[in-house]
Design an enzyme around this catalytic site. Structure first.
Site, PDB file in Angstrom:
ATOM      1  N   PRO A  78       0.783  -1.249   0.000  1.00 49.83           N
ATOM      2  CA  PRO A  78       0.000   0.000   0.000  1.00 49.83           C
ATOM      3  C   PRO A  78       0.810   1.293   0.000  1.00 49.83           C
ATOM      4  CG  PRO A  78       0.013  -0.945   2.181  1.00 49.83           C
ATOM      5  CD  PRO A  78       0.729  -1.927   1.293  1.00 49.83           C
ATOM      6  N   CYS A  79       1.472   1.589  -1.114  1.00 58.00           N
ATOM      7  CA  CYS A  79       2.203   2.849  -1.211  1.00 58.00           C
ATOM      8  C   CYS A  79       1.260   4.051  -1.202  1.00 58.00           C
ATOM      9  CB  CYS A  79       3.105   2.871  -2.433  1.00 58.00           C
ATOM     10  SG  CYS A  79       2.260   2.670  -4.001  1.00 58.00           S
ATOM     11  N   HIS A  80      -0.030   3.803  -1.453  1.00 56.12           N
ATOM     12  CA  HIS A  80      -0.998   4.910  -1.392  1.00 56.12           C
ATOM     13  C   HIS A  80      -1.148   5.439   0.029  1.00 56.12           C
ATOM     14  CE1 HIS A  80      -3.404   1.247  -0.645  1.00 56.12           C
ATOM     15  NE2 HIS A  80      -4.148   2.026   0.118  1.00 56.12           N
TER      16      HIS A  80
END
Length: 156
Positions: free
Chosen positions: A119-121
């Site tokens: 989850p780089c978001h």
């Protein structure tokens, strides 16, 4: 390597992998959706659909991303950011042990081959801004709102 194209609320996703694990999950444009799901990708499709329907807040998949050792270390640290929470790029660099590596950490996040699963978001700017998302800031905003436990309910 097997692949499949599926529809998501954010566009068409391409999933690639084999018995070694899921190698990539990315957004693509203008391709036909797949009719059959390869057996090695069935669990990934199922978990992604559960995520988008609000039934899943963590992925349990065997992953096989390709990258440098540093990139893999950065990507692994993304898994530690809890669902519905965010971390700044600076915090991520500190957790990885080198505050001066903030730009390298941000660059590695930008090369993340496993959209949503890693989850780089959930990584934001130090001032709380939505910065640096390869899928477009509107998708980052959508994902963070989707994961927000305090979602505003409609009154009408």
């Amino acid at each position: 390597m097997e692949s499949i194209y599926i529809q998501t609320p954010l566009g068409i996703a391409k999933i690639e992998g084999d018995k070694q694990g899921i190698a990539t999950l990315s957004l693509v444009e203008d391709v036909a959706l797949s009719n059959e799901i390869p057996s090695c990708l069935q669990e990934a499709v199922s978990q992604l659909n559960e995520y988008f329907s609000g039934e899943r807040n963590a992925f349990d998949l065997h992953l096989n991303p390709q990258g440098t050792d540093f990139q893999k270390k950065v990507w692994k640290s993304l898994e530690e950011i809890p669902f519905g929470k965010t971390r700044t790029y600076l915090e991520q660099a500190k957790i990885l042990g080198d505050v001066k590596a903030i730009r390298a950490v941000a660059a590695a996040n930008g090369k993340n081959p496993l959209w949503i699963v890693l989850p780089c978001h959930r990584v934001i700017g130090s001032d709380g801004s939505l910065t640096g998302y390869a899928g477009g800031l509107w998708r980052k905003k959508w994902l963070l709102e989707h994961e927000n436990p305090m979602r505003q309910q409609s009154l009408f």
